[in-house]
Scaffold this active site. Structure first.
Site, short mmCIF file in Angstrom:
data_model
loop_
_atom_site.label_atom_id
_atom_site.label_comp_id
_atom_site.label_asym_id
_atom_site.label_seq_id
_atom_site.Cartn_x
_atom_site.Cartn_y
_atom_site.Cartn_z
N GLU A 171 -29.29 -10.64 -39.12
CA GLU A 171 -28.24 -11.82 -39.52
C GLU A 171 -28.55 -13.34 -40.08
OE1 GLU A 171 -25.46 -11.50 -36.44
OE2 GLU A 171 -24.68 -13.94 -36.62
N GLU A 176 -22.43 -22.45 -38.57
CA GLU A 176 -21.41 -22.52 -37.75
C GLU A 176 -21.18 -23.35 -36.31
OE1 GLU A 176 -21.66 -18.51 -34.96
OE2 GLU A 176 -23.61 -18.78 -35.12
#
Length: 292
Positions: A171, A176
């Site tokens: 990932e 974020e």
């Protein structure tokens, strides 16, 4: 049930709330993980001579382009990972729509009881993926976006391995952010050896003071040698190929792109219900690869 969604639990909430470099294991200002070779941070921006191979400029009003984007709704009934609180809607303009040259992902406080897969959630949102439409191995990825503000929001721009097993297939979190610390932007990678469930993920953070009032370009430069993450042509984190096999570097196989706005959860935290509706706006998504 597909297993290619995030199943991790963050262990860095205290660091984030204090404004520290979060989720990282980085060894200094460059954000280069310890023990991973070259510590020189490359220049930001699109590498010279690379060409555009895929893009969405969001220039056609209506629902997102179905030839480019799919909706991820797999966990609506069972509940989403990380204790997230949202229901992800499909083909619903109230949650994802292209308007005035931008993709707008909107989270709302509402119960979508009429949906057959509703799992009791009190919030709706959208999670768009290129899974089954487009995936890439290596490249430069640039997403120009304006993020939401408000306690409880958790927007993300990220990638997952097409193999469908987390964290083994990797990932890459290009961006974020959470509404409780809106100026802190995170970039993180997860693999079998380095992942959030073990507290061994690799990542870094940077400050973007107007992340939720202005557009910025969130960028990933991914080659066979390293992953580099930056904002507005300024890199702040890199992870060099550690040379320890698939467990440490699964990033020699295709990954697909995800855009979503989660609510609450282990990173999003407690939710202020007075903030809704809240939006993440995306001006464009562009993918570049070497011309030769």
């Amino acid at each position: 049930m597909k297993t290619n969604n995030r199943a991790r639990t963050y262990v860095c909430l205290a660091a984030l709330s204090l404004g520290l470099a979060a989720c990282g294991g980085s060894d200094g200002a460059s954000g280069t993980p310890a023990g991973n070779g070259n510590t020189t941070m490359p220049a930001g921006g699109v590498p010279e001579g690379w060409k555009l191979v895929w893009a969405d400029e969001f220039d056609v009003d209506g629902l997102p382009d179905a030839s480019r984007w799919e909706y991820d709704t797999d966990r609506n009934q069972a509940g989403w990972y990380n204790n997230e609180l949202q229901y992800y809607a499909r083909d619903r303009a109230e949650n994802a729509v292209v308007s005035n040259g931008k993709l707008v992902i909107t989270a709302r406080k509402e119960q979508l009881k009429t949906a057959s897969d509703w799992g009791g959630q009190n919030y709706t949102s959208a999670r768009l993926v290129t899974r089954g439409k487009a995936s890439w191995t290596y490249g430069f990825y640039e997403i120009r976006a304006k993020l939401p503000c408000g306690r409880g929001t958790w927007p993300a721009i990220w990638m997952l391995g097409t193999g469908g097993v987390w964290p083994s297939d990797g990932e890459i979190d290009i961006m974020e952010q959470v509404g409780s610390a809106p100026s802190t932007v995170l970039g993180t990678i997860h693999t079998e050896l380095y992942n959030g469930a073990k507290g061994t993920q690799r990542g870094g953070s940077t400050q973007v003071s107007d992340a939720c009032t202005a557009f910025h370009t969130y960028q990933l430069n991914w080659t066979k040698d390293r992953i580099v993450i930056g904002v507005d042509n300024k890199n702040y984190f890199q992870f060099a190929n550690p040379g320890n096999g698939y467990g440490g570097w699964p990033f020699d196989k295709p990954q697909y792109l995800l855009l979503n706005l989660a609510i609450g959860g282990t990173l999003g935290g407690s939710v202020d219900d007075t903030i809704f509706p809240v939006q993440m706006e995306v001006d464009y998504v562009r993918v570049y690869q070497p011309a030769s």
